[in-house]
Scaffold this motif. Structure first.
Motif, PDB file in Angstrom:
ATOM      1  N   GLY A  36      -2.648  28.947 -31.646  1.00  0.00           N
ATOM      2  CA  GLY A  36      -2.825  28.754 -33.073  1.00  0.00           C
ATOM      3  C   GLY A  36      -1.931  27.660 -33.599  1.00  0.00           C
ATOM      4  O   GLY A  36      -0.802  27.505 -33.152  1.00  0.00           O
ATOM      5  N   GLN A  37      -2.455  26.885 -34.542  1.00  0.00           N
ATOM      6  CA  GLN A  37      -1.661  25.873 -35.215  1.00  0.00           C
ATOM      7  C   GLN A  37      -1.462  26.333 -36.651  1.00  0.00           C
ATOM      8  O   GLN A  37      -2.450  26.567 -37.365  1.00  0.00           O
ATOM      9  N   HIS A  38      -0.223  26.474 -37.048  1.00  0.00           N
ATOM     10  CA  HIS A  38       0.146  26.988 -38.370  1.00  0.00           C
ATOM     11  C   HIS A  38      -0.390  28.405 -38.567  1.00  0.00           C
ATOM     12  O   HIS A  38      -0.710  28.808 -39.688  1.00  0.00           O
ATOM     13  N   LEU A  39      -0.516  29.131 -37.466  1.00  0.00           N
ATOM     14  CA  LEU A  39      -1.088  30.469 -37.506  1.00  0.00           C
ATOM     15  C   LEU A  39      -0.536  31.259 -36.333  1.00  0.00           C
ATOM     16  O   LEU A  39      -0.478  30.762 -35.207  1.00  0.00           O
ATOM     17  N   LYS A  40      -0.110  32.478 -36.599  1.00  0.00           N
ATOM     18  CA  LYS A  40       0.326  33.361 -35.529  1.00  0.00           C
ATOM     19  C   LYS A  40      -0.898  34.120 -35.017  1.00  0.00           C
ATOM     20  O   LYS A  40      -1.618  34.752 -35.785  1.00  0.00           O
ATOM     21  N   VAL A  41      -1.148  34.024 -33.720  1.00  0.00           N
ATOM     22  CA  VAL A  41      -2.295  34.702 -33.117  1.00  0.00           C
ATOM     23  C   VAL A  41      -1.899  36.154 -32.876  1.00  0.00           C
ATOM     24  O   VAL A  41      -1.095  36.469 -32.003  1.00  0.00           O
ATOM     25  N   THR A  42      -2.464  37.040 -33.670  1.00  0.00           N
ATOM     26  CA  THR A  42      -2.153  38.461 -33.585  1.00  0.00           C
ATOM     27  C   THR A  42      -2.961  39.111 -32.459  1.00  0.00           C
ATOM     28  O   THR A  42      -4.000  38.574 -32.051  1.00  0.00           O
ATOM     29  N   PRO A  43      -2.522  40.254 -31.953  1.00  0.00           N
ATOM     30  CA  PRO A  43      -3.281  40.932 -30.883  1.00  0.00           C
ATOM     31  C   PRO A  43      -4.722  41.270 -31.263  1.00  0.00           C
ATOM     32  O   PRO A  43      -5.619  41.083 -30.434  1.00  0.00           O
ATOM     33  N   PRO A  44      -5.024  41.727 -32.509  1.00  0.00           N
ATOM     34  CA  PRO A  44      -6.440  41.961 -32.835  1.00  0.00           C
ATOM     35  C   PRO A  44      -7.289  40.675 -32.810  1.00  0.00           C
ATOM     36  O   PRO A  44      -8.434  40.685 -32.372  1.00  0.00           O
ATOM     37  N   LEU A  45      -6.699  39.569 -33.255  1.00  0.00           N
ATOM     38  CA  LEU A  45      -7.401  38.289 -33.233  1.00  0.00           C
ATOM     39  C   LEU A  45      -7.642  37.837 -31.799  1.00  0.00           C
ATOM     40  O   LEU A  45      -8.728  37.373 -31.449  1.00  0.00           O
ATOM     41  N   ARG A  46      -6.630  38.000 -30.956  1.00  0.00           N
ATOM     42  CA  ARG A  46      -6.747  37.644 -29.537  1.00  0.00           C
ATOM     43  C   ARG A  46      -7.825  38.498 -28.859  1.00  0.00           C
ATOM     44  O   ARG A  46      -8.656  38.003 -28.100  1.00  0.00           O
TER      45      ARG A  46
ATOM     46  N   ASP B 212     -10.582  27.626 -23.517  1.00  0.00           N
ATOM     47  CA  ASP B 212      -9.475  27.269 -24.402  1.00  0.00           C
ATOM     48  C   ASP B 212      -9.947  27.383 -25.841  1.00  0.00           C
ATOM     49  O   ASP B 212     -10.971  26.804 -26.213  1.00  0.00           O
ATOM     50  N   VAL B 213      -9.217  28.138 -26.657  1.00  0.00           N
ATOM     51  CA  VAL B 213      -9.545  28.306 -28.068  1.00  0.00           C
ATOM     52  C   VAL B 213      -8.302  27.973 -28.881  1.00  0.00           C
ATOM     53  O   VAL B 213      -7.219  28.479 -28.598  1.00  0.00           O
ATOM     54  N   VAL B 214      -8.484  27.105 -29.882  1.00  0.00           N
ATOM     55  CA  VAL B 214      -7.389  26.741 -30.777  1.00  0.00           C
ATOM     56  C   VAL B 214      -7.819  27.108 -32.192  1.00  0.00           C
ATOM     57  O   VAL B 214      -8.892  26.702 -32.653  1.00  0.00           O
ATOM     58  N   LEU B 215      -6.988  27.897 -32.873  1.00  0.00           N
ATOM     59  CA  LEU B 215      -7.259  28.341 -34.237  1.00  0.00           C
ATOM     60  C   LEU B 215      -6.306  27.614 -35.179  1.00  0.00           C
ATOM     61  O   LEU B 215      -5.101  27.561 -34.936  1.00  0.00           O
ATOM     62  N   HIS B 216      -6.861  27.047 -36.249  1.00  0.00           N
ATOM     63  CA  HIS B 216      -6.071  26.270 -37.206  1.00  0.00           C
ATOM     64  C   HIS B 216      -6.184  26.877 -38.599  1.00  0.00           C
ATOM     65  O   HIS B 216      -7.191  27.493 -38.933  1.00  0.00           O
ATOM     66  N   VAL B 217      -5.156  26.640 -39.415  1.00  0.00           N
ATOM     67  CA  VAL B 217      -5.210  26.968 -40.835  1.00  0.00           C
ATOM     68  C   VAL B 217      -4.716  25.753 -41.600  1.00  0.00           C
ATOM     69  O   VAL B 217      -3.648  25.221 -41.321  1.00  0.00           O
ATOM     70  N   GLU B 218      -5.533  25.289 -42.557  1.00  0.00           N
ATOM     71  CA  GLU B 218      -5.156  24.195 -43.440  1.00  0.00           C
ATOM     72  C   GLU B 218      -5.362  24.686 -44.866  1.00  0.00           C
ATOM     73  O   GLU B 218      -6.501  24.883 -45.282  1.00  0.00           O
ATOM     74  N   LYS B 219      -4.308  24.918 -45.579  1.00  0.00           N
ATOM     75  CA  LYS B 219      -4.339  25.514 -46.919  1.00  0.00           C
ATOM     76  C   LYS B 219      -5.093  26.839 -46.848  1.00  0.00           C
ATOM     77  O   LYS B 219      -4.651  27.763 -46.195  1.00  0.00           O
ATOM     78  N   ASN B 220      -6.232  26.976 -47.482  1.00  0.00           N
ATOM     79  CA  ASN B 220      -7.000  28.222 -47.416  1.00  0.00           C
ATOM     80  C   ASN B 220      -8.251  28.056 -46.564  1.00  0.00           C
ATOM     81  O   ASN B 220      -9.204  28.805 -46.713  1.00  0.00           O
ATOM     82  N   ARG B 221      -8.253  27.108 -45.698  1.00  0.00           N
ATOM     83  CA  ARG B 221      -9.422  26.783 -44.887  1.00  0.00           C
ATOM     84  C   ARG B 221      -9.098  27.068 -43.421  1.00  0.00           C
ATOM     85  O   ARG B 221      -8.063  26.657 -42.921  1.00  0.00           O
ATOM     86  N   TYR B 222      -9.993  27.783 -42.749  1.00  0.00           N
ATOM     87  CA  TYR B 222      -9.806  28.100 -41.333  1.00  0.00           C
ATOM     88  C   TYR B 222     -10.666  27.178 -40.486  1.00  0.00           C
ATOM     89  O   TYR B 222     -11.765  26.787 -40.884  1.00  0.00           O
ATOM     90  N   TRP B 223     -10.165  26.877 -39.312  1.00  0.00           N
ATOM     91  CA  TRP B 223     -10.837  25.942 -38.422  1.00  0.00           C
ATOM     92  C   TRP B 223     -10.593  26.414 -37.006  1.00  0.00           C
ATOM     93  O   TRP B 223      -9.467  26.774 -36.641  1.00  0.00           O
ATOM     94  N   ALA B 224     -11.645  26.452 -36.195  1.00  0.00           N
ATOM     95  CA  ALA B 224     -11.515  26.877 -34.797  1.00  0.00           C
ATOM     96  C   ALA B 224     -12.246  25.889 -33.904  1.00  0.00           C
ATOM     97  O   ALA B 224     -13.285  25.336 -34.281  1.00  0.00           O
ATOM     98  N   GLU B 225     -11.675  25.663 -32.745  1.00  0.00           N
ATOM     99  CA  GLU B 225     -12.342  24.842 -31.746  1.00  0.00           C
ATOM    100  C   GLU B 225     -12.236  25.536 -30.400  1.00  0.00           C
ATOM    101  O   GLU B 225     -11.210  26.143 -30.076  1.00  0.00           O
ATOM    102  N   GLY B 226     -13.312  25.496 -29.657  1.00  0.00           N
ATOM    103  CA  GLY B 226     -13.347  26.164 -28.366  1.00  0.00           C
ATOM    104  C   GLY B 226     -13.906  25.248 -27.301  1.00  0.00           C
ATOM    105  O   GLY B 226     -14.801  24.439 -27.560  1.00  0.00           O
ATOM    106  N   THR B 227     -13.373  25.371 -26.100  1.00  0.00           N
ATOM    107  CA  THR B 227     -13.831  24.597 -24.957  1.00  0.00           C
ATOM    108  C   THR B 227     -13.977  25.536 -23.774  1.00  0.00           C
ATOM    109  O   THR B 227     -13.072  26.322 -23.485  1.00  0.00           O
TER     110      THR B 227
END
Length: 116
Positions: free
Chosen positions: A7-17, A39-54
C-alpha cells in the motif's frame, strides 16, 4: 500462487489482505493456467482510492488499474479486468483449428464416403 500486496499512503490491514487474496484465487480457479506471482498495489490520494494489479504466468503478464471512491469496489474491478485478460489468453492458447476441420479428420471422412 505467491501474492504480494502493498500500500502507498495506506496500511494494508489483514481483512483487506484476505479480501485481495480471495479475489485473486478466483482467477487461479477460473483459468486453470499456472499463475506464478501476483502483485497488487493499493493507493490513496485524498479521498480517492486506486488499485493496480499484475499477474505473472508462464508466457504472459497481465496488468490492470482502477480508481474509485470505495476500495473494495476498486479491487473488484481490477480483479474482473485481470480475469477477462486471463480468459482471453486461455482462449487464444487453445487450438481451435483441429475441430472437425483438420486434415486427418477430412481424410477419415473421405475414406468412409468412398467405402460406401
Amino acid at each position: 500462487m505467491q501474492v504480494s500486496i502493498s500500500g502507498q499512503h495506506l496500511k494494508v490491514t489483514p481483512p483487506l489482505r484476505k479480501y485481495v487474496t480471495k479475489k485473486l484465487e478466483r482467477i487461479d480457479r477460473h483459468t486453470g493456467l499456472p499463475l506464478i506471482r501476483g502483485d497488487v498495489v493499493l493507493h490513496v490520494e485524498k479521498n480517492r482510492y486506486w488499485a493496480e494489479g499484475t499477474l505473472h504466468t508462464k508466457g504472459a503478464d497481465w496488468h490492470a488499474t482502477s480508481k474509485g471512491d470505495d476500495m473494495f469496489a476498486v479491487i473488484d474491478r481490477v480483479v474482473d479486468k485481470l480475469d477477462r485478460q486471463a480468459n482471453k489468453h486461455k482462449e487464444k492458447i487453445v487450438d481451435h483449428h483441429q475441430q472437425d476441420g483438420g486434415l486427418k479428420s477430412q481424410l477419415q471422412l473421405d475414406s468412409i464416403s468412398n467405402d460406401q
